[in-house]
Motif scaffolding. Structure first.
Motif, PDB file in Angstrom:
ATOM      1  N   ALA C 153      25.775   2.010  57.356  1.00  0.00           N
ATOM      2  CA  ALA C 153      26.256   1.093  58.390  1.00  0.00           C
ATOM      3  C   ALA C 153      26.756   1.866  59.609  1.00  0.00           C
ATOM      4  CB  ALA C 153      27.375   0.209  57.829  1.00  0.00           C
ATOM      5  N   GLU C 154      27.460   2.962  59.357  1.00  0.00           N
ATOM      6  CA  GLU C 154      27.987   3.747  60.465  1.00  0.00           C
ATOM      7  C   GLU C 154      26.849   4.389  61.273  1.00  0.00           C
ATOM      8  OE1 GLU C 154      30.275   4.213  62.401  1.00  0.00           O
ATOM      9  OE2 GLU C 154      29.841   6.184  63.265  1.00  0.00           O
ATOM     10  N   LYS C 155      25.818   4.844  60.567  1.00  0.00           N
ATOM     11  CA  LYS C 155      24.681   5.455  61.264  1.00  0.00           C
ATOM     12  C   LYS C 155      24.003   4.416  62.163  1.00  0.00           C
ATOM     13  CE  LYS C 155      20.717   8.478  60.473  1.00  0.00           C
ATOM     14  NZ  LYS C 155      19.773   9.028  59.478  1.00  0.00           N
ATOM     15  N   GLN C 156      23.878   3.223  61.621  1.00  0.00           N
ATOM     16  CA  GLN C 156      23.273   2.130  62.388  1.00  0.00           C
ATOM     17  C   GLN C 156      24.092   1.829  63.650  1.00  0.00           C
ATOM     18  OE1 GLN C 156      22.996  -1.431  60.056  1.00  0.00           O
ATOM     19  NE2 GLN C 156      21.401  -2.366  61.339  1.00  0.00           N
ATOM     20  N   ARG C 157      25.418   1.742  63.473  1.00  0.00           N
ATOM     21  CA  ARG C 157      26.301   1.480  64.608  1.00  0.00           C
ATOM     22  C   ARG C 157      26.186   2.588  65.645  1.00  0.00           C
ATOM     23  NH1 ARG C 157      29.934   3.262  67.224  1.00  0.00           N
ATOM     24  NH2 ARG C 157      30.091   5.077  65.854  1.00  0.00           N
ATOM     25  N   ALA C 158      26.268   3.826  65.172  1.00  0.00           N
ATOM     26  CA  ALA C 158      26.238   4.962  66.090  1.00  0.00           C
ATOM     27  C   ALA C 158      24.899   5.029  66.839  1.00  0.00           C
ATOM     28  CB  ALA C 158      26.497   6.254  65.329  1.00  0.00           C
ATOM     29  N   THR C 159      23.821   4.741  66.153  1.00  0.00           N
ATOM     30  CA  THR C 159      22.500   4.774  66.797  1.00  0.00           C
ATOM     31  C   THR C 159      22.418   3.706  67.886  1.00  0.00           C
ATOM     32  OG1 THR C 159      21.522   5.531  64.734  1.00  0.00           O
ATOM     33  CG2 THR C 159      20.021   4.591  66.387  1.00  0.00           C
ATOM     34  N   ARG C 160      22.869   2.510  67.558  1.00  0.00           N
ATOM     35  CA  ARG C 160      22.824   1.397  68.510  1.00  0.00           C
ATOM     36  C   ARG C 160      23.653   1.727  69.761  1.00  0.00           C
ATOM     37  NH1 ARG C 160      26.381  -2.462  68.768  1.00  0.00           N
ATOM     38  NH2 ARG C 160      27.156  -2.078  66.662  1.00  0.00           N
ATOM     39  N   VAL C 161      24.878   2.160  69.569  1.00  0.00           N
ATOM     40  CA  VAL C 161      25.746   2.474  70.713  1.00  0.00           C
ATOM     41  C   VAL C 161      25.212   3.682  71.485  1.00  0.00           C
ATOM     42  CG1 VAL C 161      28.074   3.225  71.379  1.00  0.00           C
ATOM     43  CG2 VAL C 161      27.785   1.412  69.689  1.00  0.00           C
ATOM     44  N   GLY C 162      24.691   4.669  70.752  1.00  0.00           N
ATOM     45  CA  GLY C 162      24.132   5.851  71.412  1.00  0.00           C
ATOM     46  C   GLY C 162      22.942   5.495  72.301  1.00  0.00           C
ATOM     47  N   GLU C 163      22.097   4.605  71.794  1.00  0.00           N
ATOM     48  CA  GLU C 163      20.937   4.188  72.609  1.00  0.00           C
ATOM     49  C   GLU C 163      21.383   3.432  73.853  1.00  0.00           C
ATOM     50  OE1 GLU C 163      18.512   2.048  69.862  1.00  0.00           O
ATOM     51  OE2 GLU C 163      17.670   3.881  68.958  1.00  0.00           O
ATOM     52  N   GLN C 164      22.408   2.605  73.666  1.00  0.00           N
ATOM     53  CA  GLN C 164      22.886   1.808  74.805  1.00  0.00           C
ATOM     54  C   GLN C 164      23.570   2.676  75.862  1.00  0.00           C
ATOM     55  OE1 GLN C 164      25.260  -1.258  72.538  1.00  0.00           O
ATOM     56  NE2 GLN C 164      24.753  -2.464  74.369  1.00  0.00           N
TER      57      GLN C 164
END
Lengths: 261, 261, 261
Positions: C153-164
């Motif tokens: 879940a944390e990886k998913q969150r970090a990826t999403r925010v990083g892309e944004q």
């Protein structure tokens, strides 16, 4: 060397007794907490400050310590957080912000965050100035020569705002032209780029998302770089809270991406 | 004559020692800055106050000094800025706001800006009342006869809000009906039009843009004119900052333009 | 029995002298108003507190007194309202919030409402802790063992925010991962569900509507029920004002309705 420096910086940043910061105590004001106070309540808070705020954030190369001081002072005044202000004003002077610039930042924020915010910042600045023998000769005059105005751009702005709101609120429209854009913004004691940094910092720090687009564009027209804008945002996450940073992020992204590189 | 008046007004507006304002000092509170303090930091701030705030804003004919006092006091309490409050409360009394109305404004703002904001305004009001020998006989009773209620309009409001949020937050919906619209708004010591001015001022001053439409319509139903609404906004630009004024402007424009003339 | 209990509670909630709350006075701070002060200005304010806040809100079964204390303390710190804080911290302890949890709430809010808000809460907590002989042994360590992390879940969150936002503000993105989600949220002294209650309360109390969706979902993932969410909102209407409650209501409704039951 590191432990000593860290201790001193800690003393400054989260604790900062009057002596450490070279400021006189503000009479009648709530005193700032000391490191000992913080450890007696929240040891983790002090540890985070040491590791991330002092030990990392303020040392990041993307934004100068002088700029970080301007951003922090603007955020504290905008949020009316006067307890920490004496310390951060003292550090701003240490980081190269001139007394005249501090004077001008306070005046500017009267208009961009509310009159009482500026007046409430006076005692802290008065005491810091006094403790460093900063007198009236180092302050900008109440009025005097102005920076040149881009008449075409200002006319365009005034026309646009007048068409939008001139019927609804003539006083607001008139004061915006007369006081802000034909007076305050033309005062020479604070460079337009720094005035913009103050304005954008205040907007982010108070959640004024709807006003960021105009002023961030103006800031970048005035010389703020993309990288600096991103660092201002990361810096304000600590001083105005993550929610304000993340609410501003999409607007800042939109502004930056729409500008020609 | 002008210089003298200006000096006195200046003393009141941005400096205001306790004597000038006829208020007792609030014990333990941060003292308000004097003109001398402000000049020692930001001479321009005082000059702007003289020229635009005292010399112009408060004299504009579109909104009475009494209304301007109500707007300013509401903004200060809504923003929890208690340092300037003693002075502005004293001036509110001078401008014709009755003690009972000040009492009611504070109570009203407990609900519209948060309980602690109202409680934090108590010391300033207590001291101003004391210094003018304003006793309990001049205050509105805790409860008593109410203004008549427009049952049809209230039923419509309650039904709409109940349908929207009754399932999600029954307590909020219930308190809104029982405490606010069937109790607080019916208290006779503050006219509905003035109560609306307090509410709208608090909303603008705290950036509560989403709540302006309902309450500005209510204010205009209660007698606030278009011109007065525009002057309230121009006035609040100074006391709550330009960003709050410009974020509210499009909503106010929309409300005013959609109403039948 | 009722009259006595009510009197005591009143003394606590809107008046609360230091003795009543078992707290030492905070040196140099503005003292909290007493019941007598409030009656001298706004008798209705005290009557409303008795009838609706003390006599009803805090007794509603949908949210425990412990939770209501957490919500209230979070709101006060988020809004930087330190005058009432000593009393509400003392009551939080009485309602079962542990000293370690109060310590952790303050540290958490440094990140979610701004560093100065946390530091400004220190004097009140220090004095309450001192008056109850709460020492360092009852506080969470600056660092130590962490709660397990949901890496996926944390990886998913970090990826999403990083892309944004990774291109725009690398510092914000990096700190969010390193300091918040891989450190602060994993500290064991405050349960994730309570940490979420603190976060959501702070967001609602400061009008951070745009950030509620993510954190309310997280709160409900962490165990907050629909009913409790609705009660948090009704509670915050009193402590952060009706406008904040009504601005948050549609977002909360949307989150709750979109979740599987």
């Amino acid at each position: 060397m590191r432990p000593l420096a860290t201790t001193l910086l800690s003393f400054w940043l989260i604790a900062g007794g009057p002596a450490a910061a070279g400021t006189a105590a503000v009479k009648g004001a709530n005193p700032m907490s000391t490191s000992e106070d913080i450890r007696a309540v929240a040891p983790a808070l002090e540890a985070y400050a040491q590791k991330f705020v002092i030990g990392d954030l303020w040392k990041r190369p993307g934004l100068s310590p002088r700029d970080r001081s301007i951003v922090t002072v603007a955020a504290l005044i905008a949020r009316n957080q006067t307890v920490e202000l004496p310390d951060y004003l003292a550090r701003a002077l240490d980081n190269g912000v001139k007394p005249a610039e501090i004077s001008e930042i306070i005046t500017h924020l009267a208009f961009y965050t509310g009159w009482a915010n500026a007046v409430d910042a006076i005692p802290a600045a008065r005491d810091v100035f006094k403790s460093r023998n900063i007198g009236a000769d180092q302050l900008p005059p109440a009025s005097g020569p102005q920076l040149p105005l881009d008449e075409a751009a200002e006319k365009q702005r005034a026309t646009r705002v007048g068409e939008q709101f001139g019927q609804i609120t003539p006083s607001l429209v008139q004061y915006t032209t007369d006081v802000l854009f034909r007076d305050l913004w033309l005062r020479p004691a604070l460079a337009p780029r720094d005035r913009s940094v103050v304005t954008v910092s205040a907007l982010i720090a108070t959640g004024q998302v709807a006003q960021i687009t105009y002023h961030l564009n103006r800031a970048m027209d005035n010389g703020l770089t993309r990288e600096e804008a991103g660092e201002v945002l990361g810096h304000l996450a600590f001083y105005a809270g993550w929610p304000n940073a993340f609410s501003a992020a999409p607007v800042i992204k939109d502004v930056v991406e729409k500008r020609p590189r």
